[in-house]
Enzyme design. Structure first.
Site, PDB file in Angstrom:
ATOM      1  N   GLU A 191      -3.697  38.966  12.227  1.00 37.98           N
ATOM      2  CA  GLU A 191      -2.831  38.286  13.203  1.00 37.98           C
ATOM      3  C   GLU A 191      -2.428  39.229  14.331  1.00 37.98           C
ATOM      4  O   GLU A 191      -2.001  40.365  14.087  1.00 37.98           O
ATOM      5  CB  GLU A 191      -1.577  37.768  12.453  1.00 37.98           C
TER       6      GLU A 191
ATOM      7  N   GLU B  29       0.672  39.194   2.365  1.00 35.28           N
ATOM      8  CA  GLU B  29       0.760  40.040   3.560  1.00 35.28           C
ATOM      9  C   GLU B  29       0.869  41.518   3.199  1.00 35.28           C
ATOM     10  O   GLU B  29       1.548  41.881   2.241  1.00 35.28           O
ATOM     11  CB  GLU B  29       2.004  39.659   4.382  1.00 35.28           C
TER      12      GLU B  29
HETATM   13  O1  KIV Z   1       2.389  31.256   7.341  1.00 39.66           O
HETATM   14  C1  KIV Z   1       1.480  31.011   8.127  1.00 39.66           C
HETATM   15  O2  KIV Z   1       1.401  29.935   8.735  1.00 39.66           O
HETATM   16  C2  KIV Z   1       0.478  32.028   8.351  1.00 39.66           C
HETATM   17  C3  KIV Z   1      -0.459  31.841   9.489  1.00 39.66           C
HETATM   18  C4  KIV Z   1       0.244  32.158  10.745  1.00 39.66           C
HETATM   19  C5  KIV Z   1      -1.707  32.616   9.334  1.00 39.66           C
HETATM   20  O3  KIV Z   1       0.433  32.995   7.651  1.00 39.66           O
END
Ligand code: KIV
Length: 265
Positions: free
Chosen positions: A184, A117
């Site tokens: 997201e 991320e």
């Molecule tokens: O951790 C997760 O499930 C994710 C998704 C929401 C893309 O990163």
């Protein structure tokens, strides 16, 4: 188990070029992984969302690399075709060497690619990893690991300047060697713009129908979420079995019926 008939990243990039929508779901164990694989789910993500849906935490903060590695090895045993993506949890990629060490653990557990991320300093980390042979997917927009900094789970990049920055970050991620992106909770027109700005597949969650693919958390699309955000659809009510719900999801994504306007920001 990953076999020679497993999807690879070149085929996923080809799907984008052919405008064939990519269906992705999160998964955490071998039994559900087998059902998803048979249903035709293209990408399975062992997400750090497991902190919330498996471990019952309030957020994804607190999930360890060992947790993700364990669930990745479980999921890998159920797979023949699906591409397996493993999440780098909070605190596991704060420096180049730490990121490398942890990415190796997740690839050794069976992941075909790791997801991390953020942008900014993360772009250098992505560059470091990809130039050393680690396949990377970036995650932009709402980054749940930063929930405390963001002040909650909120739609991101509504302002023009933030939207411009997000497009720049996506391009920088691609230049740093990322081969896939997740975005997201952003307005649907921005999802479309990001997809058009990069050659790598853009998988959306709450980012509109013009992304190259879609992802949902498995528990949410089975109607088990504690809190169902606007972008989630429950695929159970019209399916007789869980496998049927996965098949219905794959079909809805492929045919562009999911997400609908009611799921967009
Ligand atoms: O951790 C997760 O499930 C994710 C998704 C929401 C893309 O990163």
């Amino acid at each position: 188990m990953t076999t020679s008939s497993a999807l690879n990243i070149n085929q996923l990039i080809q799907m984008k070029q052919d405008r064939e929508k990519i269906a992705m779901l999160t998964c955490y164990d071998a039994t559900f992984a087998r059902a998803m694989d048979r249903a035709g789910v293209d990408i399975i993500l062992v997400g750090d969302s497991l902190g919330m849906v498996i471990q019952g935490r309030e957020s994804t903060v607190g999930v360890s690399v060992e947790d993700i590695a364990y669930h990745t090895s479980c999921v890998a045993k159920g797979l023949e075709r699906s591409f397996l993506l493993a999440d780098m949890p909070f605190g596991s990629f704060y420096s180049e060497s730490v990121a490398m060490e942890n990415a190796v653990k997740l690839l050794s557990a069976g992941g075909a690619m790791v997801k991390l991320e953020g942008a900014g300093p993360m772009i250098e980390i992505v560059d470091y990893l990809t130039s050393r042979g680690v396949p990377v997917c970036g995650h932009l927009g709402l980054t749940p690991q930063s929930v405390h900094q963001l002040g909650g789970f909120k739609v991101q990049a509504r302002e023009a300047a933030d939207a411009r920055q997000l497009v720049e970050d996506a391009v920088s991620m691609q230049q740093a060697g990322a081969q896939m992106l997740v975005v997201e909770c952003v307005p649907a027109p921005l999802g479309k713009e990001v997809s058009a700005s990069v050659d790598i597949p853009l998988i959306g969650i709450g980012a509109g129908s013009d992304c190259d693919g879609q992802v949902l958390v498995m528990h949410d699309m089975l109607g088990l979420g504690e809190w169902m955000p606007k972008f989630v659809a429950d695929f159970m009510p019209h399916s007789e079995t869980i496998q049927g719900a996965f098949e219905a999801y794959v079909l809805a994504v492929r045919e562009g019926r999911f997400p609908g306007r009611e799921h967009e920001y």
